[in-house]
Motif scaffolding. Structure first.
Motif, PDB file in Angstrom:
ATOM      1  N   ALA A 172     -23.785  11.788  10.418  1.00  0.00           N
ATOM      2  CA  ALA A 172     -23.666  13.225  10.169  1.00  0.00           C
ATOM      3  C   ALA A 172     -25.012  13.927  10.280  1.00  0.00           C
ATOM      4  O   ALA A 172     -25.087  15.062  10.768  1.00  0.00           O
ATOM      5  N   TYR A 173     -26.069  13.281   9.853  1.00  0.00           N
ATOM      6  CA  TYR A 173     -27.411  13.869   9.896  1.00  0.00           C
ATOM      7  C   TYR A 173     -27.822  14.200  11.332  1.00  0.00           C
ATOM      8  O   TYR A 173     -28.486  15.187  11.583  1.00  0.00           O
ATOM      9  N   ARG A 174     -27.400  13.357  12.274  1.00  0.00           N
ATOM     10  CA  ARG A 174     -27.754  13.578  13.684  1.00  0.00           C
ATOM     11  C   ARG A 174     -26.990  14.743  14.302  1.00  0.00           C
ATOM     12  O   ARG A 174     -27.417  15.286  15.318  1.00  0.00           O
ATOM     13  N   ALA A 175     -25.862  15.120  13.730  1.00  0.00           N
ATOM     14  CA  ALA A 175     -25.051  16.243  14.229  1.00  0.00           C
ATOM     15  C   ALA A 175     -24.496  16.995  13.023  1.00  0.00           C
ATOM     16  O   ALA A 175     -23.315  16.923  12.727  1.00  0.00           O
ATOM     17  N   PRO A 176     -25.374  17.731  12.297  1.00  0.00           N
ATOM     18  CA  PRO A 176     -24.978  18.309  11.007  1.00  0.00           C
ATOM     19  C   PRO A 176     -24.191  19.615  11.071  1.00  0.00           C
ATOM     20  O   PRO A 176     -23.816  20.155  10.040  1.00  0.00           O
ATOM     21  N   THR A 177     -23.935  20.128  12.247  1.00  0.00           N
ATOM     22  CA  THR A 177     -23.232  21.402  12.355  1.00  0.00           C
ATOM     23  C   THR A 177     -21.748  21.214  12.051  1.00  0.00           C
ATOM     24  O   THR A 177     -21.102  20.360  12.652  1.00  0.00           O
ATOM     25  N   PRO A 178     -21.203  22.011  11.138  1.00  0.00           N
ATOM     26  CA  PRO A 178     -19.778  21.893  10.817  1.00  0.00           C
ATOM     27  C   PRO A 178     -18.920  22.317  12.004  1.00  0.00           C
ATOM     28  O   PRO A 178     -19.361  23.126  12.803  1.00  0.00           O
ATOM     29  N   PRO A 179     -17.731  21.804  12.126  1.00  0.00           N
ATOM     30  CA  PRO A 179     -17.141  20.802  11.227  1.00  0.00           C
ATOM     31  C   PRO A 179     -17.587  19.397  11.597  1.00  0.00           C
ATOM     32  O   PRO A 179     -17.703  19.072  12.770  1.00  0.00           O
ATOM     33  N   LEU A 180     -17.824  18.593  10.591  1.00  0.00           N
ATOM     34  CA  LEU A 180     -18.160  17.188  10.821  1.00  0.00           C
ATOM     35  C   LEU A 180     -16.861  16.478  11.180  1.00  0.00           C
ATOM     36  O   LEU A 180     -15.859  16.645  10.503  1.00  0.00           O
TER      37      LEU A 180
END
Length: 109
Positions: free
Chosen positions: A15-23
Protein backbone atom coordinates in the motif's frame (compact mmCIF):
# COMPACT_ATOMS: atom_id res chain seq x y z
CA UNK A 1 -6.93 -15.45 6.04
CA UNK A 2 -4.23 -14.65 8.58
CA UNK A 3 -4.11 -11.81 11.05
CA UNK A 4 -0.46 -11.52 12.04
CA UNK A 5 1.89 -8.57 12.23
CA UNK A 6 3.93 -9.90 9.32
CA UNK A 7 0.84 -10.22 7.12
CA UNK A 8 -0.19 -6.66 7.93
CA UNK A 9 3.32 -5.31 7.43
CA UNK A 10 3.52 -6.98 4.02
CA UNK A 11 0.17 -5.43 2.98
CA UNK A 12 1.33 -2.04 4.28
CA UNK A 13 4.53 -2.22 2.23
CA UNK A 14 2.44 -2.78 -0.92
CA UNK A 15 0.00 0.00 0.00
CA UNK A 16 2.86 2.40 0.77
CA UNK A 17 4.11 2.09 -2.82
CA UNK A 18 0.67 3.07 -4.20
CA UNK A 19 -1.05 5.02 -1.39
CA UNK A 20 -3.69 6.79 -3.47
CA UNK A 21 -7.22 5.64 -2.60
CA UNK A 22 -8.89 3.38 -3.26
CA UNK A 23 -6.43 0.75 -2.14
CA UNK A 24 -7.19 -2.44 -4.00
CA UNK A 25 -5.53 -4.84 -1.58
CA UNK A 26 -7.26 -7.61 0.33
CA UNK A 27 -7.30 -7.29 4.09
CA UNK A 28 -4.89 -9.72 5.78
CA UNK A 29 -7.65 -10.58 8.26
CA UNK A 30 -10.94 -10.80 6.35
CA UNK A 31 -10.01 -10.44 2.67
CA UNK A 32 -12.25 -7.40 2.06
CA UNK A 33 -10.81 -4.71 -0.18
CA UNK A 34 -11.56 -1.92 2.28
CA UNK A 35 -8.07 -1.07 3.56
CA UNK A 36 -7.28 2.56 4.37
CA UNK A 37 -4.10 4.53 5.04
CA UNK A 38 -3.98 7.79 6.96
CA UNK A 39 -0.69 9.50 7.67
CA UNK A 40 -0.31 12.09 10.41
CA UNK A 41 2.73 14.24 9.69
CA UNK A 42 4.67 15.23 12.80
CA UNK A 43 7.55 17.22 11.31
CA UNK A 44 7.92 19.72 8.49
CA UNK A 45 10.13 17.27 6.61
CA UNK A 46 7.32 14.75 6.08
CA UNK A 47 8.01 12.29 8.92
CA UNK A 48 5.10 11.08 11.01
CA UNK A 49 3.03 8.04 11.80
CA UNK A 50 0.44 6.04 9.91
CA UNK A 51 -2.84 4.31 10.65
CA UNK A 52 -3.49 1.30 8.36
CA UNK A 53 -6.79 -0.50 8.90
CA UNK A 54 -9.64 -2.45 7.35
CA UNK A 55 -13.00 -0.73 7.22
CA UNK A 56 -14.82 -4.09 7.22
CA UNK A 57 -13.33 -6.07 10.12
CA UNK A 58 -11.71 -3.13 11.99
CA UNK A 59 -8.27 -4.68 12.41
CA UNK A 60 -5.02 -2.92 11.52
CA UNK A 61 -1.61 -1.63 12.48
CA UNK A 62 -0.04 1.66 13.50
CA UNK A 63 3.53 2.65 12.64
CA UNK A 64 5.58 5.64 13.72
CA UNK A 65 8.59 7.43 12.25
CA UNK A 66 7.53 6.85 8.66
CA UNK A 67 7.95 9.11 5.67
CA UNK A 68 4.70 10.31 4.12
CA UNK A 69 4.77 9.11 0.49
CA UNK A 70 3.71 11.23 -2.47
CA UNK A 71 -0.01 10.97 -3.16
CA UNK A 72 -0.93 9.73 0.31
CA UNK A 73 -3.73 11.19 2.40
CA UNK A 74 -2.18 12.94 5.37
CA UNK A 75 -2.82 15.45 8.11
CA UNK A 76 -0.17 18.22 7.86
CA UNK A 77 2.03 18.81 10.90
CA UNK A 78 0.79 22.37 11.35
CA UNK A 79 -2.94 21.53 11.39
CA UNK A 80 -4.47 22.75 14.67
CA UNK A 81 -5.63 19.89 16.88
CA UNK A 82 -9.25 21.05 16.81
CA UNK A 83 -9.24 20.87 12.98
CA UNK A 84 -7.84 17.35 12.73
CA UNK A 85 -10.22 14.49 11.95
CA UNK A 86 -10.54 11.90 14.69
CA UNK A 87 -8.24 8.94 14.14
CA UNK A 88 -9.82 5.60 13.25
CA UNK A 89 -10.79 3.13 15.95
CA UNK A 90 -9.77 -0.45 15.26
CA UNK A 91 -8.26 -3.54 16.86
CA UNK A 92 -4.51 -3.16 16.77
CA UNK A 93 -2.37 -6.11 15.68
CA UNK A 94 1.00 -6.12 17.49
CA UNK A 95 4.40 -7.37 16.27
CA UNK A 96 4.49 -10.26 18.74
CA UNK A 97 1.23 -11.61 17.32
CA UNK A 98 3.21 -13.06 14.38
CA UNK A 99 3.56 -16.41 16.13
CA UNK A 100 0.00 -17.25 17.09
CA UNK A 101 -2.31 -14.50 15.81
CA UNK A 102 -3.82 -14.16 19.29
CA UNK A 103 -2.07 -11.09 20.71
CA UNK A 104 -4.32 -8.22 19.68
CA UNK A 105 -5.88 -5.44 21.69
CA UNK A 106 -8.33 -2.67 21.01
CA UNK A 107 -6.98 0.85 20.99
CA UNK A 108 -8.46 4.18 20.13
CA UNK A 109 -5.92 6.75 18.97
Amino acid sequence: MANTWNDWLHAYEIAYRAPTPPLQLPCPNCGARTLSLLFREKTSDGIGHVFFWCGSCAFGIHLSRVEVPDGAAFIPYDTPADEQPPPPSYTLVHPDSADDGEDVESEVF
